[in-house]
Design an enzyme around this catalytic site. Structure first.
Site, mmCIF file in Angstrom:
data_model
loop_
_atom_site.group_PDB
_atom_site.id
_atom_site.type_symbol
_atom_site.label_atom_id
_atom_site.label_comp_id
_atom_site.label_asym_id
_atom_site.label_seq_id
_atom_site.Cartn_x
_atom_site.Cartn_y
_atom_site.Cartn_z
ATOM 1 C CE1 TYR A 90 7.963 1.736 0.278
ATOM 2 C CE2 TYR A 90 7.211 -0.428 -0.449
ATOM 3 C CZ TYR A 90 7.305 0.515 0.159
ATOM 4 O OH TYR A 90 6.621 0.126 1.849
ATOM 5 C CB SER A 106 7.457 -3.706 2.361
ATOM 6 O OG SER A 106 6.708 -4.063 1.511
#
Length: 254
Positions: A151, A138
């Site tokens: 995350y 990501s």
């Protein structure tokens, strides 16, 4: 020879788009997911793809589950040529007061689960002198976000893991790359939009427009675009692309 691909978390979002794309290219696709034992989820997947493909229950956090899944794929199809790790979770929490549960589940799923899948398939890939490993990272691997320590850490860890796998696989025809998208129009993003609508009272069009305007192209990345990139990276044309993280950021780094 027909290639055999494992896709973790392939029942929705980018994983589903990748499964559809590889299946359409003639690849034998095997999906592992926590909901893989749910008949309704499997039936919906087959309807979306337009053909029955193998779906098995898989918890990437559990070494025994990973080993059993990979062993079944090899027993059924003889080999694993491609591994695409898309299984992941997302939950926000500030560092102060951050629970162990959110941290552990995020790291165990997004990072450690990816490691366990690679560890399980890599011996076979090395032995057959061919393998393509794709990890879904990501832009959060490169940039911090408030309330996203777990995350961001899990996704950044994938970059370091991929570099090591790339070096160990290079002499054996095994590549390892990661893809780091910005906002992609998936079910997860829809949940964010729904939550913001509930919190602010804004219309869906207003919230959607805000996400679209967050990058210079003014449009969200589509799951099919990520799937097309994966199809290229796992092909013979992607042989020399390894130890690389490709940001699909639409011109935005958040």
């Amino acid at each position: 020879m027909t290639k055999v691909a494992i896709i973790t978390g392939g029942l929705s979002g980018m994983g589903l788009a990748i499964a559809k794309r590889l299946h359409a290219a003639g690849t034998t696709v095997c999906i592992g997911a926590r909901r893989g034992n749910d008949p309704a989820a499997v039936a919906k997947l087959h309807e979306q793809i337009g053909a029955p493909i193998a779906v098995v229950g898989l918890d990437v956090r559990d070494s025994a589950s990973v080993a059993a899944f990979v062993e079944k794929v090899v027993a059924d199809h003889g080999r694993v040529d491609i591994l695409v790790n898309t299984a992941g979770v997302y939950e926000e929490a500030p560092v102060i007061g951050h629970s162990d549960q959110i941290w552990d589940d995020t790291i165990d799923t997004n990072l450690t689960g990816t490691f366990k899948m690679i560890r399980a398939v890599m011996p076979g890939m090395v032995a057959q002198k061919f393998g393509r490993i794709i990890n879904l990272a990501s832009v959060a691997a490169h940039n911090g976000m408030p309330d996203n320590a777990a995350y961001c850490t899990s996704k950044a860890g994938l970059l370091g893991l991929g570099r090591c796998v790339s070096l160990e696989g290079a002499a054996h025809g095994v590549t390892c790359t990661s893809i780091s998208p910005t906002w992609v129009e998936t079910e997860m993003l829809k949940q964010f939009v729904d939550q913001e609508i509930a919190d602010t009272g804004a219309t869906r069009a207003e919230v959607q427009a805000k996400y679209e305007a967050s990058n210079p192209q003014g449009a969200l990345v589509q799951p099919s675009e990520i799937a097309d990139l994966v199809a290229f990276l796992v092909s013979d044309a992607g042989r020399a692309i390894t130890m690389e993280d490709i940001q699909v950021n639409a011109g935005s780094l958040w």
